[in-house]
Design an enzyme around this catalytic site. Structure first.
Site, PDB file in Angstrom:
ATOM      1  CB  SER A 295      -0.968  -0.039   1.182  1.00  0.00           C
ATOM      2  OG  SER A 295      -1.981   0.921   1.039  1.00  0.00           O
TER       3      SER A 295
ATOM      4  CG  ASP B 186      -7.305  -2.625  -2.869  1.00  0.00           C
ATOM      5  OD1 ASP B 186      -7.910  -1.905  -2.060  1.00  0.00           O
ATOM      6  OD2 ASP B 186      -6.068  -2.717  -2.910  1.00  0.00           O
TER       7      ASP B 186
ATOM      8  CG  HIS C 257      -5.950  -2.339   0.645  1.00  0.00           C
ATOM      9  ND1 HIS C 257      -5.288  -1.829  -0.444  1.00  0.00           N
ATOM     10  CD2 HIS C 257      -5.342  -1.794   1.745  1.00  0.00           C
ATOM     11  CE1 HIS C 257      -4.340  -0.990  -0.037  1.00  0.00           C
ATOM     12  NE2 HIS C 257      -4.345  -0.965   1.280  1.00  0.00           N
TER      13      HIS C 257
END
Length: 258
Positions: free
Chosen positions: A106, A207, A237
């Site tokens: 991320s 996601d 995610h």
């Protein structure tokens, strides 16, 4: 007997900007594995632990740490910016030796690219490969600011921060004006992204935080380096299910073998 984890604390910054950064290192062979957490995550997360376990099982060096304001590190979370966390990543990376496979999840995916760019500009070619999980490149601009409602934009202007409920824990996510403004100085989608090494991207098709279109946008900016994008249609995610962890381990194995 596998080498034990060695915990340490690294002071980063000077004066009022000094903050103690918690680091965990496992000795081993090259290439080392260098892990970068996501926003509001820490080195005790499932993927970070899986990376360390892979390194331990295969005799590879592993380095993990917590950004300031995260996990066991000092510093205030609300003072966190991309610049501060990148400074910390560079300081911890300096503790490593030899070629490194840099993995980022991320926000950590964006930081991995920024770390690699800073190292290349300094003449270091120690990044053997980048492995990015749902990389949130330019997140402050494209994924945070662009998604704020009028009410949230007003809060950012008047209060200096925005609060949003988190589906990953009871505490809300807080996005500060400082984080958003600082992020503008690190945007990467304004030109070609040169990594000088292979890039592997793992992206969930479901996601809600970093949509698959964002990963495709990143690929479109990586014009001169080998890129492998694995789209996991039912992946979320976090990509921390057992089958997702196996994909991450497979990616590490390929990077080590190359």
């Amino acid at each position: 007997m596998m080498p034990a984890i060695t915990p340490s604390t690294l002071e980063v910054g000077t004066g009022a900007n000094s903050r103690p950064i918690a680091v965990e290192r496992r000795a081993g062979a090259a290439p080392g594995l260098f892990w970068l957490n996501g926003f509001k995550s820490d080195m005790g997360g499932s993927k970070a632990i899986a990376v360390d376990a892979y390194g331990a099982a295969h005799g590879l060096a592993v380095t993990r740490f917590d950004y300031s304001g995260h996990g066991r590190s000092g510093g205030e979370f609300l003072q966190g910016t991309v610049s501060r966390w990148l400074e910390e990543a560079l300081a911890v990376f300096a503790l490593t030796e030899g070629p490194q496979i840099v993995l980022g999840s991320s926000l950590g995916g964006w930081l991995a690219l920024l770390l690699n760019r800073a190292l290349r500009r300094a003449g270091s070619g120690r990044v053997k490969e980048l492995i990015l999980v749902a990389p949130a490149v330019d997140a402050t601009q494209d994924l945070m600011l662009a998604g704020f409602s009028r009410k949230e934009l007003k809060s950012l202007e008047e209060r200096g921060y925005v609060e949003r409920a988190s589906q990953y824990g009871p505490e809300p996510y807080v996005y500060t004006r400082g984080l958003i403004e600082d992020g503008r100085t690190h945007l990467m989608f304004d030109g070609v992204i040169e990594t000088g090494c292979p890039v592997t991207i793992l992206q969930g098709g479901k996601d809600p935080d970093v949509p698959q279109e964002h990963a495709l946008k990143l690929v479109s900016h990586l014009l001169h380096d080998p890129v492998t994008l694995t789209l996991i249609p039912d992946g979320d995610h976090r990509l921390s299910r057992p089958e997702d962890i196996r994909r991450l381990e497979d990616a590490i194995g390929r990077a080590v073998a190359d």
